[in-house]
Design a protein around this motif. Structure first.
Motif, PDB file in Angstrom:
ATOM      1  N   SER A 166       0.856  -1.171   0.000  1.00  0.00           N
ATOM      2  CA  SER A 166       0.000   0.000   0.000  1.00  0.00           C
ATOM      3  C   SER A 166       0.895   1.224   0.000  1.00  0.00           C
ATOM      4  O   SER A 166       2.071   1.138   0.301  1.00  0.00           O
ATOM      5  N   ALA A 167       0.309   2.366  -0.308  1.00  0.00           N
ATOM      6  CA  ALA A 167       1.102   3.589  -0.361  1.00  0.00           C
ATOM      7  C   ALA A 167       1.705   3.904   0.996  1.00  0.00           C
ATOM      8  O   ALA A 167       2.719   4.589   1.093  1.00  0.00           O
ATOM      9  N   LEU A 168       1.080   3.373   2.051  1.00  0.00           N
ATOM     10  CA  LEU A 168       1.600   3.629   3.402  1.00  0.00           C
ATOM     11  C   LEU A 168       3.034   3.153   3.544  1.00  0.00           C
ATOM     12  O   LEU A 168       3.781   3.644   4.374  1.00  0.00           O
ATOM     13  N   VAL A 169       3.411   2.167   2.736  1.00  0.00           N
ATOM     14  CA  VAL A 169       4.787   1.668   2.794  1.00  0.00           C
ATOM     15  C   VAL A 169       5.756   2.819   2.580  1.00  0.00           C
ATOM     16  O   VAL A 169       6.714   2.994   3.323  1.00  0.00           O
ATOM     17  N   TYR A 170       5.498   3.609   1.558  1.00  0.00           N
ATOM     18  CA  TYR A 170       6.390   4.731   1.284  1.00  0.00           C
ATOM     19  C   TYR A 170       6.293   5.780   2.372  1.00  0.00           C
ATOM     20  O   TYR A 170       7.286   6.333   2.819  1.00  0.00           O
ATOM     21  N   TRP A 239      15.199   0.745  -6.106  1.00  0.00           N
ATOM     22  CA  TRP A 239      14.162  -0.157  -6.598  1.00  0.00           C
ATOM     23  C   TRP A 239      13.781  -1.190  -5.539  1.00  0.00           C
ATOM     24  O   TRP A 239      12.776  -1.891  -5.684  1.00  0.00           O
ATOM     25  N   GLN A 240      14.578  -1.269  -4.465  1.00  0.00           N
ATOM     26  CA  GLN A 240      14.367  -2.363  -3.526  1.00  0.00           C
ATOM     27  C   GLN A 240      13.108  -2.212  -2.701  1.00  0.00           C
ATOM     28  O   GLN A 240      12.396  -3.183  -2.482  1.00  0.00           O
ATOM     29  N   VAL A 241      12.833  -1.001  -2.214  1.00  0.00           N
ATOM     30  CA  VAL A 241      11.652  -0.844  -1.365  1.00  0.00           C
ATOM     31  C   VAL A 241      10.371  -1.188  -2.117  1.00  0.00           C
ATOM     32  O   VAL A 241       9.587  -2.015  -1.655  1.00  0.00           O
ATOM     33  N   PRO A 242      10.150  -0.605  -3.322  1.00  0.00           N
ATOM     34  CA  PRO A 242       8.916  -1.015  -4.010  1.00  0.00           C
ATOM     35  C   PRO A 242       8.949  -2.483  -4.407  1.00  0.00           C
ATOM     36  O   PRO A 242       7.930  -3.155  -4.403  1.00  0.00           O
ATOM     37  N   PHE A 243      10.126  -3.002  -4.731  1.00  0.00           N
ATOM     38  CA  PHE A 243      10.224  -4.363  -5.203  1.00  0.00           C
ATOM     39  C   PHE A 243       9.864  -5.352  -4.111  1.00  0.00           C
ATOM     40  O   PHE A 243       9.116  -6.301  -4.329  1.00  0.00           O
ATOM     41  N   PHE A 244      10.403  -5.139  -2.911  1.00  0.00           N
ATOM     42  CA  PHE A 244      10.177  -6.117  -1.854  1.00  0.00           C
ATOM     43  C   PHE A 244       8.913  -5.874  -1.054  1.00  0.00           C
ATOM     44  O   PHE A 244       8.376  -6.792  -0.450  1.00  0.00           O
TER      45      PHE A 244
END
Lengths: 310, 305
Positions: A166-170, A239-244
């Motif tokens: 979810s966007a909350l991740v960012y 790229w790692q945060v969105p990827f994982f």
């Protein structure tokens, strides 16, 4: 120098030779540094048909350059996801950079201008946490996000999928976390600057916030600029945060979209759509290159002074 | 501030307490956020090494140091560890030396220094993912580099079958990426050497070579410590070049620790070993940082004598 005894001395053969050598190495090396980017730009303009037919040499100059690849990313196809990728990249970069600069300014001020017991110890503690390699925390972070209480169908710690995907991740991961590198730089910079301006302001009745934002911040503009650029470029390329931690296509950034495409290609064993990937790479590389060229003086100076302080 | 000069003055403790409150107000939200984002995963990862946890659904069981014993007795882990160390050292060595050479050139009397500095630093801000795609394209059998090799009658480069080529690719990529920043750091070091020293040496009759060995190199020692240790610490954590160029090499032969950790976690679901390997890597990095700390403080003591 109008000294009549001064004779302009002709450079010796050795000096000239050395200079030529310098230009040669720096120039050729410089070309090698730029080569991959040149390659990316050139091959983005190949149509898939021409690409497969032709023999790609070192300089892929397309005979029939076409914008179709770039157009395809944005307009063609069922998924016009490029817009989402760019939107996510830009928003995430802006958000994260703002947070990094803010926290570095505030924490750097605290650790250099405020005196309290345990100041150095606390700083060393945070410094030591940077010892751990990032791969170390990917899995635990994934679990933490997945089991985040009261979110995404979770009761306390179990049930749904937390805030994974979810966007909350960012929002959470790139929020106002303590940024050690930035704090360190601000701290070092402030420690070498006199406190007189700030003291004068406080005597005149300014509160801390005014001191920090109206006086200190302009003083250390260069360092803050450096911190901003380094964080921005890092976030853009990350790229790692969105990827994982995310899965939906609409949450991907340009960098993670490219990494997924790469991963997909190698696991599926398909013949990769190289022109397509080159075009996506172009989309990824161009904005950061532009930002870099605009701010390169700041970056180089920042790196040099960081090295001296380190 | 008057209170600093007179230790009996009560101002100091009052202002200290006020400072502490302000510090707490500012830092607490940041620290809390940090705890959630980094702290908890760190503690969790730290502890993970002491458990055996093979499947997501089965609960983890405490096994103490067993994972670490496995790490140091299992040949494949030791190989991965050794690989990480020597790839890290070679890559740092090559990059640092080339960086020094380039910085010497950049420091000489040439025109266009700013342009060169910018160009050489550019690779450091590019995305590794994008660049590795270029490498992949250039190595497609029959195309790019391989096409050229064929045309001059040599064998093609096939990373999937050659260990030495894979290592070379990794080292070359790290060099490409790292020379620029290294050169700029060295440049900062060069520019911090007092030019008076050079003038004095020239007057005393020393030629350029002697000046280099007796002034430049010693003057660069502090920067050298920083550059080398910082390079080692960074290269111990190498991940993207290996993952995207060689994917761990022909038959896992270029698998470095970071790759092993991710493989253990995401492919084998062996979270315990992943945690333990991560901890070992962290200790290596800690050792490197300690080394730097001692090297730089010892240098400080020398200077004060």
């Amino acid at each position: 120098m109008s000294n009549p005894c001064f004779r302009p001395h002709r450079p010796s053969i050795k000096t000239v030779a050395y200079r030529i050598l310098a230009y040669l190495i720096l120039g050729l090396g410089g070309f090698l540094m730029l080569y991959p980017l040149i390659f990316i730009v050139m091959s983005s303009f190949f149509s898939a048909a021409e690409y497969n037919a032709a023999q790609i040499g070192f300089f892929p100059i397309p005979n029939a350059p076409t914008w179709s690849n770039i157009k395809a990313l944005f307009f063609v196809g069922t998924d016009k996801n490029m817009i989402y990728y760019y939107r996510n990249s830009i928003l995430r970069t802006l958000y994260g950079t703002l947070n990094a600069v803010l926290t570095s300014l505030l924490a750097g001020y605290v650790f250099s201008r405020l005196r309290f017991r345990g100041r150095e110890g606390l700083f060393l503690f945070f410094l030591s946490t940077t010892m751990f390699p990032t791969v170390f925390s990917i899995m635990p972070t994934y679990l933490m996000l997945y089991r985040f209480p009261f979110a995404g169908g979770n009761m306390v710690f179990t049930g749904g999928h937390g805030i994974y995907d979810s966007a909350l991740v960012y929002v959470i991961l790139n929020g106002p976390v303590i940024n050690i590198m930035g704090t360190f730089l601000v701290k070092q910079t402030l420690q070498s600057m006199p406190e007189s301006l700030e003291e004068a302001a406080r005597i005149d009745g300014a509160n801390r916030a005014t001191v920090i934002f109206r006086i200190v911040m302009p003083m250390i503009r260069a360092v803050l600029g450096y911190i901003a650029i380094i964080n921005a470029i890092g976030l853009w390329n990350d790229w790692q945060v969105p990827f994982f931690f995310t899965r939906s296509t609409k949450l991907q950034t340009v960098a993670s979209a490219l990494s997924r495409m790469t991963r997909y290609m190698s696991t599926e064993g398909l013949i990769p759509n190289y022109p397509g990937m080159m075009t996506l790479s172009l989309m990824l590389v161009v904005p950061s290159a532009i930002i870099f060229f605009i701010f390169q003086k700041n970056i180089v100076q920042g790196l040099m002074s960081a090295g001296i302080k380190g | 501030m008057g209170s600093r000069r007179n230790p009996m003055c009560k101002h100091r403790s009052v202002s200290r307490r006020r400072d502490a409150i302000v510090a707490a107000v500012i830092l607490t939200p940041m620290i809390l956020w940090w705890v959630v984002v980094s702290g908890i995963p760190l503690v969790f990862g730290f502890g993970l090494g002491f458990f055996e946890w093979k499947v997501v659904t089965n609960p983890p069981t405490f096994v103490g140091l067993e994972n670490f014993i496995t790490f140091f007795t299992d040949a494949s882990y030791l190989r991965d560890l050794w690989r990480t160390i020597w790839i890290g050292l070679s890559s740092t060595g090559i990059t640092v030396i080339c960086g020094l050479l380039v910085s010497l050139l950049l420091n000489s009397r040439i025109k266009g220094k700013g342009v060169f500095r910018t160009i050489w630093y550019l690779p450091a801000v590019t995305s590794t993912v994008a660049i590795t795609q270029v490498i992949a394209i250039l190595l497609v059998p029959g195309q790019g580099i391989n096409g050229w090799l064929l045309s001059i009658g040599k064998e093609q480069i096939v990373l999937e079958t050659s260990f030495s080529q894979s290592v070379a690719a990794i080292l070359l990529f790290s060099l490409w990426r790292g020379v620029g920043p290294n050169a700029i750091l060295w440049l900062a070091g060069l520019q911090s050497i007092d030019p008076v020293l050079y003038e004095a040496a020239a007057i005393d009759g020393a030629d350029r070579l002697r000046q280099f060995f007796h002034i430049t190199l010693p003057g660069l020692k502090p920067m050298a410590t920083y550059v080398i240790i910082q390079g080692i610490i960074a290269s111990l954590q190498i991940y993207e070049p290996v993952a995207f160029i060689t994917h761990g090499g022909p038959n896992h032969e270029t698998r470095v620790l970071t790759l092993r950790i991710l493989e253990d976690a995401y492919t084998n679901f062996n979270f315990g070993m992943a945690g333990a390997s991560g901890l070992v890597l962290a200790l290596l990095i800690f050792g490197g940082s300690l080394g730097y700390y001692f090297a730089s403080t010892r240098r400080g003591k020398e200077e004060s004598v």
